[in-house]
Motif scaffolding. Structure first.
Motif, PDB file in Angstrom:
ATOM      1  N   LYS A 214       0.856  -1.188   0.000  1.00 24.49           N
ATOM      2  CA  LYS A 214       0.000   0.000   0.000  1.00 24.49           C
ATOM      3  C   LYS A 214       0.890   1.235   0.000  1.00 24.49           C
ATOM      4  O   LYS A 214       1.846   1.317   0.770  1.00 24.49           O
ATOM      5  CB  LYS A 214      -0.906   0.004   1.228  1.00 24.49           C
ATOM      6  N   VAL A 215       0.573   2.180  -0.880  1.00 26.28           N
ATOM      7  CA  VAL A 215       1.356   3.410  -0.983  1.00 26.28           C
ATOM      8  C   VAL A 215       0.465   4.589  -0.624  1.00 26.28           C
ATOM      9  O   VAL A 215      -0.620   4.751  -1.178  1.00 26.28           O
ATOM     10  CB  VAL A 215       1.927   3.598  -2.406  1.00 26.28           C
ATOM     11  N   ALA A 216       0.928   5.391   0.323  1.00 21.26           N
ATOM     12  CA  ALA A 216       0.234   6.624   0.701  1.00 21.26           C
ATOM     13  C   ALA A 216       1.095   7.780   0.203  1.00 21.26           C
ATOM     14  O   ALA A 216       2.175   8.031   0.737  1.00 21.26           O
ATOM     15  CB  ALA A 216       0.053   6.704   2.207  1.00 21.26           C
ATOM     16  N   ALA A 217       0.631   8.459  -0.843  1.00 17.43           N
ATOM     17  CA  ALA A 217       1.362   9.599  -1.393  1.00 17.43           C
ATOM     18  C   ALA A 217       0.861  10.857  -0.687  1.00 17.43           C
ATOM     19  O   ALA A 217      -0.287  11.255  -0.854  1.00 17.43           O
ATOM     20  CB  ALA A 217       1.139   9.690  -2.892  1.00 17.43           C
ATOM     21  N   LEU A 218       1.732  11.451   0.115  1.00 11.78           N
ATOM     22  CA  LEU A 218       1.371  12.649   0.873  1.00 11.78           C
ATOM     23  C   LEU A 218       1.767  13.887   0.080  1.00 11.78           C
ATOM     24  O   LEU A 218       2.801  13.885  -0.596  1.00 11.78           O
ATOM     25  CB  LEU A 218       2.079  12.655   2.229  1.00 11.78           C
ATOM     26  N   LYS A 219       0.949  14.918   0.181  1.00 13.46           N
ATOM     27  CA  LYS A 219       1.225  16.158  -0.553  1.00 13.46           C
ATOM     28  C   LYS A 219       0.931  17.344   0.356  1.00 13.46           C
ATOM     29  O   LYS A 219      -0.143  17.428   0.942  1.00 13.46           O
ATOM     30  CB  LYS A 219       0.346  16.232  -1.800  1.00 13.46           C
ATOM     31  N   GLY A 220       1.906  18.222   0.492  1.00 17.28           N
ATOM     32  CA  GLY A 220       1.735  19.410   1.324  1.00 17.28           C
ATOM     33  C   GLY A 220       2.675  19.395   2.505  1.00 17.28           C
ATOM     34  O   GLY A 220       3.781  18.891   2.429  1.00 17.28           O
ATOM     35  N   ARG A 221       2.229  19.972   3.610  1.00 12.46           N
ATOM     36  CA  ARG A 221       3.020  20.053   4.838  1.00 12.46           C
ATOM     37  C   ARG A 221       2.581  18.966   5.810  1.00 12.46           C
ATOM     38  O   ARG A 221       1.395  18.733   5.983  1.00 12.46           O
ATOM     39  CB  ARG A 221       2.811  21.422   5.497  1.00 12.46           C
ATOM     40  N   LEU A 222       3.551  18.351   6.454  1.00  9.58           N
ATOM     41  CA  LEU A 222       3.261  17.376   7.511  1.00  9.58           C
ATOM     42  C   LEU A 222       3.649  18.059   8.818  1.00  9.58           C
ATOM     43  O   LEU A 222       4.799  18.052   9.237  1.00  9.58           O
ATOM     44  CB  LEU A 222       4.055  16.087   7.286  1.00  9.58           C
ATOM     45  N   ASP A 223       2.651  18.730   9.410  1.00 13.36           N
ATOM     46  CA  ASP A 223       2.911  19.545  10.597  1.00 13.36           C
ATOM     47  C   ASP A 223       1.808  19.330  11.630  1.00 13.36           C
ATOM     48  O   ASP A 223       1.002  18.409  11.502  1.00 13.36           O
ATOM     49  CB  ASP A 223       3.048  21.023  10.211  1.00 13.36           C
ATOM     50  N   THR A 224       1.757  20.177  12.629  1.00 14.33           N
ATOM     51  CA  THR A 224       0.793  20.032  13.720  1.00 14.33           C
ATOM     52  C   THR A 224      -0.644  20.002  13.206  1.00 14.33           C
ATOM     53  O   THR A 224      -1.472  19.249  13.714  1.00 14.33           O
ATOM     54  CB  THR A 224       0.956  21.185  14.724  1.00 14.33           C
ATOM     55  N   ALA A 225      -0.928  20.796  12.195  1.00  8.33           N
ATOM     56  CA  ALA A 225      -2.295  20.867  11.671  1.00  8.33           C
ATOM     57  C   ALA A 225      -2.689  19.620  10.884  1.00  8.33           C
ATOM     58  O   ALA A 225      -3.844  19.198  10.918  1.00  8.33           O
ATOM     59  CB  ALA A 225      -2.453  22.104  10.788  1.00  8.33           C
ATOM     60  N   THR A 226      -1.740  19.006  10.190  1.00  8.01           N
ATOM     61  CA  THR A 226      -2.070  17.876   9.313  1.00  8.01           C
ATOM     62  C   THR A 226      -1.690  16.519   9.897  1.00  8.01           C
ATOM     63  O   THR A 226      -2.113  15.486   9.383  1.00  8.01           O
ATOM     64  CB  THR A 226      -1.379  18.045   7.947  1.00  8.01           C
ATOM     65  N   ALA A 227      -0.884  16.509  10.966  1.00  7.74           N
ATOM     66  CA  ALA A 227      -0.409  15.253  11.535  1.00  7.74           C
ATOM     67  C   ALA A 227      -1.526  14.301  11.962  1.00  7.74           C
ATOM     68  O   ALA A 227      -1.440  13.101  11.675  1.00  7.74           O
ATOM     69  CB  ALA A 227       0.540  15.524  12.697  1.00  7.74           C
TER      70      ALA A 227
ATOM     71  N   SER B 220       7.379  18.843  10.393  1.00  7.04           N
ATOM     72  CA  SER B 220       7.649  19.364  11.740  1.00  7.04           C
ATOM     73  C   SER B 220       7.891  18.195  12.689  1.00  7.04           C
ATOM     74  O   SER B 220       7.811  17.030  12.297  1.00  7.04           O
ATOM     75  CB  SER B 220       6.455  20.184  12.230  1.00  7.04           C
ATOM     76  N   SER B 221       8.118  18.513  13.946  1.00  7.65           N
ATOM     77  CA  SER B 221       8.297  17.453  14.947  1.00  7.65           C
ATOM     78  C   SER B 221       7.033  16.607  15.071  1.00  7.65           C
ATOM     79  O   SER B 221       7.114  15.398  15.298  1.00  7.65           O
ATOM     80  CB  SER B 221       8.687  18.040  16.300  1.00  7.65           C
ATOM     81  N   ALA B 222       5.867  17.222  14.896  1.00  5.15           N
ATOM     82  CA  ALA B 222       4.610  16.456  14.932  1.00  5.15           C
ATOM     83  C   ALA B 222       4.563  15.470  13.762  1.00  5.15           C
ATOM     84  O   ALA B 222       4.084  14.344  13.907  1.00  5.15           O
ATOM     85  CB  ALA B 222       3.411  17.398  14.888  1.00  5.15           C
ATOM     86  N   GLY B 223       5.060  15.884  12.616  1.00  8.64           N
ATOM     87  CA  GLY B 223       5.111  15.002  11.453  1.00  8.64           C
ATOM     88  C   GLY B 223       6.085  13.853  11.667  1.00  8.64           C
ATOM     89  O   GLY B 223       5.808  12.708  11.293  1.00  8.64           O
ATOM     90  N   LEU B 224       7.222  14.150  12.278  1.00  5.09           N
ATOM     91  CA  LEU B 224       8.187  13.096  12.583  1.00  5.09           C
ATOM     92  C   LEU B 224       7.577  12.066  13.523  1.00  5.09           C
ATOM     93  O   LEU B 224       7.786  10.858  13.361  1.00  5.09           O
ATOM     94  CB  LEU B 224       9.449  13.700  13.219  1.00  5.09           C
ATOM     95  N   ARG B 225       6.819  12.545  14.498  1.00 10.70           N
ATOM     96  CA  ARG B 225       6.163  11.640  15.445  1.00 10.70           C
ATOM     97  C   ARG B 225       5.216  10.683  14.719  1.00 10.70           C
ATOM     98  O   ARG B 225       5.140   9.495  15.029  1.00 10.70           O
ATOM     99  CB  ARG B 225       5.401  12.440  16.501  1.00 10.70           C
TER     100      ARG B 225
END
Length: 110
Positions: free
Chosen positions: A12-25, A53-58
């Motif tokens: 399964k492939v999840a193609a993410l687009k945009g910012r991976l931050d607190t709002a989108t995590a 962001s750090s939220a995205g890393l988490r």
């Protein structure tokens, strides 16, 4: 953030687009954890993610831990240079499977 799902060679492939931050995590986490259900093999394609962001890393770490706990597999594909730099500075390149392309990641998990 947009997340597009597909399947390639049983992975399964999840193609993410945009910012991976607190709002989108939270949405990204829900999607990735959902894809892992049943011990699936999942690739997070970050080719179109320009900021983590750090939220995205988490989220990425949680997905990898979840995959390991349930007998699945998780890998990251195609991080752009700024995202790859964040992954390296944070040491995530040592604990997550990071591949230069989606095809390489899919082949590694298939």
């Amino acid at each position: 953030m947009d997340i597009t799902e597909s399947t390639d060679q049983g992975v399964k492939v999840a193609a993410l687009k945009g910012r991976l931050d607190t709002a989108t995590a939270p949405a990204a986490e829900t999607k990735l954890i959902g894809l892992l259900e049943g011990g699936a093999k999942v690739v997070a394609d970050l080719a179109e993610v320009h900021y983590v962001s750090s939220a995205g890393l988490r989220v990425l770490l949680k997905a990898a831990k979840q995959a390991k706990a349930i007998g699945g597999s998780f890998a990251i594909a195609s991080p752009q240079a700024p995202v790859r730099e964040v992954l390296e500075i944070s040491g995530f390149d040592k604990i997550l499977a990071i591949h230069p392309t989606r095809d390489a990641a899919v082949s590694a998990l298939a």
